[in-house]
Design a protein around this motif. Structure first.
Motif, PDB file in Angstrom:
ATOM      1  N   LYS A   1      -9.093   6.520   1.277  1.00  0.00           N
ATOM      2  CA  LYS A   1      -8.336   5.265   1.347  1.00  0.00           C
ATOM      3  C   LYS A   1      -7.109   5.466   2.226  1.00  0.00           C
ATOM      4  O   LYS A   1      -6.013   5.674   1.712  1.00  0.00           O
ATOM      5  N   PRO A   2      -7.261   5.458   3.533  1.00  0.00           N
ATOM      6  CA  PRO A   2      -6.117   5.754   4.398  1.00  0.00           C
ATOM      7  C   PRO A   2      -4.979   4.753   4.186  1.00  0.00           C
ATOM      8  O   PRO A   2      -5.226   3.550   4.030  1.00  0.00           O
ATOM      9  N   ILE A   3      -3.775   5.288   4.177  1.00  0.00           N
ATOM     10  CA  ILE A   3      -2.589   4.449   3.929  1.00  0.00           C
ATOM     11  C   ILE A   3      -2.369   3.465   5.078  1.00  0.00           C
ATOM     12  O   ILE A   3      -1.851   2.366   4.904  1.00  0.00           O
TER      13      ILE A   3
ATOM     14  N   ALA B   1       1.071  11.433   5.500  1.00  0.00           N
ATOM     15  CA  ALA B   1       0.595  10.559   4.428  1.00  0.00           C
ATOM     16  C   ALA B   1      -0.777   9.991   4.769  1.00  0.00           C
ATOM     17  O   ALA B   1      -1.654   9.884   3.900  1.00  0.00           O
TER      18      ALA B   1
ATOM     19  N   GLU C   1      -8.893  11.133   0.676  1.00  0.00           N
ATOM     20  CA  GLU C   1      -9.376  10.468  -0.543  1.00  0.00           C
ATOM     21  C   GLU C   1     -10.164   9.219  -0.199  1.00  0.00           C
ATOM     22  O   GLU C   1     -10.571   8.458  -1.079  1.00  0.00           O
TER      23      GLU C   1
ATOM     24  N   ARG D   1       0.838  -1.203   0.000  1.00  0.00           N
ATOM     25  CA  ARG D   1       0.000   0.000   0.000  1.00  0.00           C
ATOM     26  C   ARG D   1       0.880   1.263   0.000  1.00  0.00           C
ATOM     27  O   ARG D   1       0.627   2.206  -0.741  1.00  0.00           O
TER      28      ARG D   1
ATOM     29  N   ASP E   1      -3.302  12.720   4.216  1.00  0.00           N
ATOM     30  CA  ASP E   1      -3.430  12.878   2.782  1.00  0.00           C
ATOM     31  C   ASP E   1      -4.396  11.866   2.178  1.00  0.00           C
ATOM     32  O   ASP E   1      -5.291  12.204   1.418  1.00  0.00           O
ATOM     33  N   THR E   2      -4.167  10.623   2.528  1.00  0.00           N
ATOM     34  CA  THR E   2      -4.924   9.534   1.908  1.00  0.00           C
ATOM     35  C   THR E   2      -6.308   9.393   2.525  1.00  0.00           C
ATOM     36  O   THR E   2      -7.238   8.952   1.860  1.00  0.00           O
TER      37      THR E   2
ATOM     38  N   ASP F   1       2.414   1.914  -3.426  1.00  0.00           N
ATOM     39  CA  ASP F   1       1.495   2.557  -4.366  1.00  0.00           C
ATOM     40  C   ASP F   1       1.427   4.055  -4.103  1.00  0.00           C
ATOM     41  O   ASP F   1       1.442   4.873  -5.018  1.00  0.00           O
ATOM     42  N   TYR F   2       1.352   4.388  -2.800  1.00  0.00           N
ATOM     43  CA  TYR F   2       1.271   5.801  -2.430  1.00  0.00           C
ATOM     44  C   TYR F   2       2.552   6.542  -2.814  1.00  0.00           C
ATOM     45  O   TYR F   2       2.509   7.690  -3.269  1.00  0.00           O
TER      46      TYR F   2
END
Ligand SMILES: [Zn+2]
Length: 457
Positions: free
Chosen positions: A394-396, A385, A392, A354, A388-389, A357-358
């Motif tokens: 989809k938390p990292i 991070a 969107e 994961r 950030d995610t 990908d980030y």
């Protein structure tokens, strides 16, 4: 004619005797076999110059094989030590300390390595000097040096509770020894250096063909006059299992990675500081320029570190395995040596994928994450991070995942739960998944990567 006794030195002698007679089971040895072996030993100990020196110096102490001038007395000594397994040989009421058969004589250190001297009663059972030994165990003990590797001024014997393995290891040592002893005009038996490295080499030669993983113990002993000594190296079945799995892995990728880890570790012993090693070029490289390297005289830091497991498990992983990378090798080590459970390993892998990908297209995240020097820096990079995610959707990394992987637990089972290590494992997975494209040296040659306190973990 012979049975395993459970005593390591006697059993390595029995194994050497069995291998010498080209048998695979000591009970199958015949009288003719034992006679042939005893006859060979007589010639070796009384005539072979190199073996006479070896026997008198570090195997037996002041042995009558070489010291006894009176031919009759010497013949009587030889008959008692090498031939008293025969039916017509006199026996004593006392039982052999190793196997329980009627004994042939009471042994001191000139007859059996690592015992007391004659007439010394300290630490002896029943307050009497010496130990009762039967003719069979005596023959085996006098065969023992042929089943050992001479390391410096000591002998290296390898013993396992599984006799088949003791036999395989002794056979290997015997072959080397017989080759050496057959050299014409050999003055002194040459010894190899670095006993720990040699012990692992001996194991590796055997491990490829081993049917199963069982523990092995290395005994390095010297019966020399004023400095008798013994060092014992227990090697767990987990380590043997790991070596086997690595060296026999079906598609060869782990074997290849392991070979690279081994190659990097030559010339620098375990425990030698990285800084001093950096200051001077590795021994191997230095020698390579001048003369061909003799592999038998080199030290391998990785091999030595294997013998200090499990106390140095994290250190070994970071120092020797992370730099060669493949996740498969690391996963195997985490599972077999560090006892990490499958869920934890799976979680690390998932996070690595994961994060990779980030990090694609966010080079700075990779470096902030992978190279953070302290927990604050690391946490900040990760929280940013995550923030950030999360936006969107989809938390990292989730709250539960963070707690599971990066917070220290006092639980014994999770004793390796150390943020730096977990971070490095995830970073390794990220590299494999192409988080950055250039081949960045991440785990190598960074002295600060392994801090002093971590080395002590
Ligand atoms: Zn015995």
């Amino acid at each position: 004619m012979l049975n395993w006794t459970g005593h390591p030195l006697v059993d390595v002698g029995i194994a050497a005797l069995t291998a010498f007679c080209k048998q695979s089971d000591p009970t199958a040895l015949t009288e003719a076999d034992l006679t042939a072996a005893a006859d060979y030993l007589v010639r070796l100990y009384t005539q072979n110059r190199a073996m006479r020196g070896h026997a008198d110096g570090i195997v037996f102490h002041n042995t009558p094989y070489t010291r006894e001038r009176d031919p009759q007395a010497r013949a009587a000594y030889i008959a008692e030590k090498l031939y008293s397994w025969r039916d017509d040989a006199p026996t004593r009421a006392e039982r052999c300390a190793f196997c329980g058969r009627p004994s042939a004589y009471r042994a001191s250190r000139r007859d059996v390595p690592m015992l007391n001297g004659q007439a010394v009663i300290n630490f002896s059972p029943a307050g009497r000097d010496g130990l009762p030994v039967c003719g069979r165990c005596s023959l085996a003990l006098h065969m023992l040096p042929l089943g050992c590797v001479k390391c410096g001024g000591s002998l290296l014997a390898a013993h396992s509770p599984d006799p088949a393995i003791t036999l395989a290891l002794a056979r290997d040592a015997l072959e080397r020894m017989l080759k050496l002893l057959a050299l014409p005009d050999l003055e002194k038996l040459p010894g190899v250096k670095y006993e720990k490295t040699r012990l692992i080499e001996l194991l590796l030669r055997w491990a490829d063909s081993a049917a199963r993983a069982v523990p092995v113990t290395g005994y390095v002993f010297s019966n020399s006059g004023t400095a008798p000594d013994m060092r014992i190296y227990p090697i767990s079945s987990a380590i043997i299992g790991f070596l086997r799995a690595v060296r026999t892995n079906p598609d060869g990728t782990l074997t290849e990675a392991w070979s690279r880890a081994v190659a990097r570790a030559w010339g620098k012993g375990f425990g030698e500081s990285k800084r001093s090693a950096d200051a001077a070029p590795p021994k191997r490289a230095r020698k390579a320029a001048a003369a061909p390297v003799d592999p038998e005289q080199e030290v391998n830091g990785l091999f030595e570190a294997l013998l200090a497991l499990p106390a140095n498990a994290v250190w070994l992983l970071r120092r020797y395995l992370l730099p060669v990378r493949p996740w498969g090798l690391i996963e195997l080590y985490l599972r077999m040596i560090m006892n990490l459970n499958n869920e934890r390993i799976e979680l690390l892998r998932t996070l690595g994928d994961r994060f990779a990908d980030y990090a694609k297209g966010r080079r700075d995240f990779f470096f902030k994450f992978a190279r953070a020097r302290n927990y604050d820096e690391f946490r900040r990079a990760l929280l940013r991070a995550a923030d950030d995610t999360a936006r969107e959707g989809k938390p990292i990394i989730t709250f539960d995942e963070f707690i599971e992987v990066f917070t220290t637990s006092s639980d014994e089972y999770n004793k390796y739960n150390n943020w730096r290590l977990m971070r490095d494992l995830i970073a390794l997975r990220m590299l494999e998944r192409g988080a950055i494209t250039d081949d960045e040296v991440l785990f190598d040659d960074e002295p600060e990567l392994i801090s002093q306190e971590e080395e002590e973990v």
